[in-house]
Design an enzyme around this catalytic site. Sequence first.
Site, mmCIF file in Angstrom:
data_model
loop_
_atom_site.group_PDB
_atom_site.id
_atom_site.type_symbol
_atom_site.label_atom_id
_atom_site.label_comp_id
_atom_site.label_asym_id
_atom_site.label_seq_id
_atom_site.Cartn_x
_atom_site.Cartn_y
_atom_site.Cartn_z
ATOM 1 N N LYS A 53 -58.870 7.015 -13.028
ATOM 2 C CA LYS A 53 -59.642 7.000 -11.782
ATOM 3 C C LYS A 53 -60.533 8.238 -11.706
ATOM 4 O O LYS A 53 -61.690 8.167 -11.288
ATOM 5 C CB LYS A 53 -58.691 6.932 -10.573
ATOM 6 C CG LYS A 53 -58.036 5.554 -10.421
ATOM 7 C CD LYS A 53 -56.859 5.554 -9.459
ATOM 8 C CE LYS A 53 -56.147 4.191 -9.541
ATOM 9 N NZ LYS A 53 -54.896 4.133 -8.793
ATOM 10 N N GLN A 97 -51.079 7.568 -5.193
ATOM 11 C CA GLN A 97 -50.644 6.738 -6.319
ATOM 12 C C GLN A 97 -49.194 6.279 -6.117
ATOM 13 O O GLN A 97 -48.312 7.095 -5.853
ATOM 14 C CB GLN A 97 -50.784 7.535 -7.637
ATOM 15 C CG GLN A 97 -50.442 6.741 -8.878
ATOM 16 C CD GLN A 97 -51.385 5.566 -9.123
ATOM 17 O OE1 GLN A 97 -52.599 5.689 -9.013
ATOM 18 N NE2 GLN A 97 -50.820 4.405 -9.432
ATOM 19 N N ASP A 120 -57.887 2.327 -0.934
ATOM 20 C CA ASP A 120 -57.009 1.391 -1.647
ATOM 21 C C ASP A 120 -56.772 0.132 -0.800
ATOM 22 O O ASP A 120 -56.275 -0.874 -1.299
ATOM 23 C CB ASP A 120 -55.658 2.052 -1.941
ATOM 24 C CG ASP A 120 -55.421 2.257 -3.428
ATOM 25 O OD1 ASP A 120 -56.101 1.586 -4.230
ATOM 26 O OD2 ASP A 120 -54.558 3.072 -3.782
#
Length: 289
Positions: A53, A97, A120
């Site tokens: 990322k 994450q 997200d």
Amino acid sequence: MTELLDGKALALQIKDEIANEVRQMTQEGHRAPHLAAVIVGSDGASMTYVANKEKSSHEVGFTSSVYRMAESTTEKQLLETIDFLNNDPDIDGFIVQLPLPKHIDEQKVINAISAEKDVDGFTPVNIGRMVLGEDCFTPATPMGICTLLKRYGIETAGKHCVVIGRSNIVGTPVANLLSRKGFDCTVTMCHSKTQNLKELTLQADILVVAIGKPEFVTGDMVKPGAVVVDVGIHRVEDATKKNGYRVIGDVKHSEVDPKCSWVTPVPGGVGPLTIVSLLQNTLKAYKRR
Ligand code: NAD
């Protein structure tokens, strides 16, 4: 003939589009979009995802920062970091994450992320907006799957789409998105209590597999001519590889691919599009602000 839904190639193309947009904005004197990531602990796969990322952010000209926290980080400390990121005016969007260490309540952490920076698309506010068809940050992996189907011109209206898996981050949102206007699939969602799974998968014009079991879907479970999207990612030991492992999916590609009209490879299918969706959401968050 089976054709590839080539996520790697499409991701490169979309990243190019984003990079051009960012270049134009920075040339006009604006700051670059800023994506941050929080990682707790040192899980190998999670570290690889975050590194990818970060790399992709730099490739499109974003500013990127990573907050690396020890495995022993307390829930309170993590929530304080999230509060800091929520309020930092320089950061447009951030991700935490997953998975988090067992002693941390994952949902509590997700709930603490500001919906406006939730690139997200995991917070209840964004999931709610998605279900209502309102403007939102769509969860990255389902959004990537939708982008693959759209950009490759896969016909979806009226098709029977069978989704295996009902997780909050893949199965549930992708089933919702594909049933909505624009995709117009008839969707069947399967999960661990589904009976006669094979009977259902054999009816699928579009089969989305997010079960988290290596090579679970075999050739006898797929209708000839189906479109198969393999979301799974598993590392298996492979002494012939430099890094000691290779990546496989939830689909047994040696058997399934010859039966499909279109199929996503693993690696190089859904994975690259997940990262691209994150970049698209970050650009959107930046523009909103
Ligand atoms: P998960 O473990 O949270 O969910 C798996 C789902 O499969 C569950 O909803 C469960 O009900 C269902 N299931 C289990 N056994 C079943 C059975 N016998 N029949 C039918 N359904 C069954 O997994 P997840 O987070 O949704 O991830 C799925 C896979 O996708 C994993 O391999 C994960 O690593 C991968 N993944 C990939 C990306 C990407 O970017 N490519 C992103 C997220 C997840």
